[in-house]
Design a protein around this motif. Structure first.
Motif, PDB file in Angstrom:
ATOM      1  N   ALA A 159       0.912  -1.018   0.145  1.00 18.18           N
ATOM      2  CA  ALA A 159       0.030  -0.035   0.020  1.00 18.18           C
ATOM      3  C   ALA A 159       0.893   1.294  -0.022  1.00 18.18           C
ATOM      4  CB  ALA A 159      -1.072   0.010   1.169  1.00 18.18           C
ATOM      5  N   HIS A 199      -4.970   2.170  -6.297  1.00 16.58           N
ATOM      6  CA  HIS A 199      -5.170   2.395  -4.779  1.00 16.58           C
ATOM      7  C   HIS A 199      -5.793   3.825  -4.672  1.00 16.58           C
ATOM      8  CE1 HIS A 199      -2.774  -0.732  -2.842  1.00 16.58           C
ATOM      9  NE2 HIS A 199      -2.016  -0.533  -3.709  1.00 16.58           N
ATOM     10  N   LYS A 210     -10.608  -2.656  -6.156  1.00 17.21           N
ATOM     11  CA  LYS A 210      -9.916  -3.756  -5.366  1.00 17.21           C
ATOM     12  C   LYS A 210      -9.450  -4.835  -6.343  1.00 17.21           C
ATOM     13  CE  LYS A 210     -12.159  -3.338  -0.809  1.00 17.21           C
ATOM     14  NZ  LYS A 210     -12.310  -1.957  -1.088  1.00 17.21           N
ATOM     15  N   PRO A 264      -5.119  -4.260  -6.778  1.00 13.59           N
ATOM     16  CA  PRO A 264      -4.388  -4.082  -5.297  1.00 13.59           C
ATOM     17  C   PRO A 264      -4.715  -5.503  -4.581  1.00 13.59           C
ATOM     18  CG  PRO A 264      -5.487  -2.063  -5.827  1.00 13.59           C
ATOM     19  CD  PRO A 264      -6.044  -2.991  -6.701  1.00 13.59           C
ATOM     20  N   GLU A 265      -5.698  -6.095  -4.630  1.00 12.80           N
ATOM     21  CA  GLU A 265      -5.949  -7.258  -3.720  1.00 12.80           C
ATOM     22  C   GLU A 265      -6.188  -8.538  -4.595  1.00 12.80           C
ATOM     23  OE1 GLU A 265      -9.279  -6.229  -1.333  1.00 12.80           O
ATOM     24  OE2 GLU A 265      -8.564  -4.617  -0.566  1.00 12.80           O
TER      25      GLU A 265
END
Length: 379
Positions: free
Chosen positions: A49, A83, A167, A170-171
């Protein structure tokens, strides 16, 4: 994911392909190489992050037309600028044929590829961004609100945006890459120079620094720059590889563009039916899976060609006067005052999105200021 700060000094990493930047572009390429049998190194200057260190690396100077702080407009972390996308995600729509074609009234326009070259990848792109569907058509009676508004369809058209999930990269995709044996992801790894082979025709090595200053190097058969429009230019301008571009090196960093948006007007509706149609038709619609869509109003290709102008579209949403820019707020308040005793009109802001013409003088260069690792910032 391996933290580059754990590498011994002067380590040399080797791979078939090295991808610099683990944002949506770099991650998409790495995902596409899973199962290829090639060993892939994927590097990002940040961690899982954004943090204070990565913000410092993303800083830079802005001169000329006012522009926000560079560290606020991009994120250096695994997942990249995704993000910074809010809950609505990233707004997406397929390109049009005219986006690729030379236009006599637009200097430097035209691409060496066309819509037919990229159209086969639309479904894959929508799946990656989790837009829920690759269907961007608009039909009366659809689940996205009321039927068409009564518009001159030869001059104006209503189009659909789909919103990608914030998301996804990033995820979700970062976890997929972490499980891929042929992809090695290094975080806190910053490329600082691109070295040429003695022949001058290809890259021989990428020089890097971990976020704590530890030096390392990468040797790969192919190197892909996926650092974003500003960082790709900054790295090339600061590296030895710039020499390999010959006369074309003067183009590096030129024709920088942004998403040009502004509130350009306010629609004052005294008709309840029109107000409902505006809100139903042009506001967000959410399906059962939570995927958002939104319609927007655009000038038709026929108008763009006839008037020799650039692309333009607009979204609308209900607002109160104090939300509007001063000039429009004053107009809206006068309209409200004039309607005293009658039905209060509704106000809809017109948020315009405009295409930019290529401009050689809008460019990324190197600043005399330096980041925390001693590298020149973008300017």
């Amino acid at each position: 994911m391996i933290d580059a700060r754990s590498l011994p000094a002067d380590t040399t990493l080797q791979a078939d392909i090295c991808i610099l930047g683990a944002g949506p572009v770099g991650m998409t390429l790495a995902l596409g190489l899973v199962g290829s049998g090639l060993q892939v190194l994927l590097l990002d200057s940040g961690g899982a992050a954004p943090d204070k260190m990565s913000r410092g690396l993303a800083a830079g100077e802005s001169v000329g037309v006012p522009y926000g702080p560079l560290e606020d407009t991009r994120a250096r972390a695994v997942g990249g600028t995704a993000h910074l996308w809010d809950r609505t995600g990233v707004r997406m729509r397929p390109l049009s044929p005219e986006d690729f074609e030379p236009r006599p009234w637009v200097a430097e326009s035209g691409w060496p590829i066309g819509l037919k070259d990229v159209a086969p990848y639309l479904s894959r792109a929508c799946a990656l961004f989790k837009t829920g569907s690759d269907d961007f058509t608009l039909t009366p009676g659809s689940t996205m609100g009321s039927d068409y508004l009564p518009l001159d369809t030869e001059r104006l058209e209503s189009l659909v945006f789909r919103y990608g999930n914030n998301k996804a990269f990033p995820e979700v995709h970062s976890q997929s890459l972490a499980a891929a044996p042929e992809v090695t992801l290094y975080s806190h790894a910053i490329a600082v120079d691109l070295l040429l082979a003695e022949s001058g025709g290809r890259l021989s090595q990428v020089k890097g620094l971990a976020a704590d200053g530890t030096p390392f190097a990468i040797e790969a058969g192919r190197v892909v720059l996926a650092c974003g429009g500003i960082e790709n230019a900054r790295l090339l301008l600061a590296s030895q590889a710039l020499r390999a571009l010959g006369p074309g090196r003067d183009w590096v960093g030129r024709c920088f563009m942004e998403h040009t948006t502004a509130v350009t007007g306010v629609l004052v509706s005294h008709d309840a039916a029109v107000s409902k149609a505006m809100e139903d038709f042009y506001y967000f619609h959410e399906d059962a899976r939570g995927v958002l869509t939104r319609r927007h109003l655009a000038l038709s290709e026929q108008v763009l060609r006839a008037e020799r102008i650039l692309g333009y579209s607009a979204c609308f949403w209900r607002v109160e006067p104090d939300w509007l820019p001063d000039a429009f707020a004053a107009l809206a308040k006068r309209q409200l005052a004039a309607s005293a005793g009658a039905r209060k009109p509704e106000l809809f802001a017109c948020s315009a999105m405009a295409e930019q013409a290529p401009n050689r003088d809008s460019r990324v260069t190197l600043s005399e200021q330096h980041d925390p690792l001693g590298q020149p910032l973008a300017r």
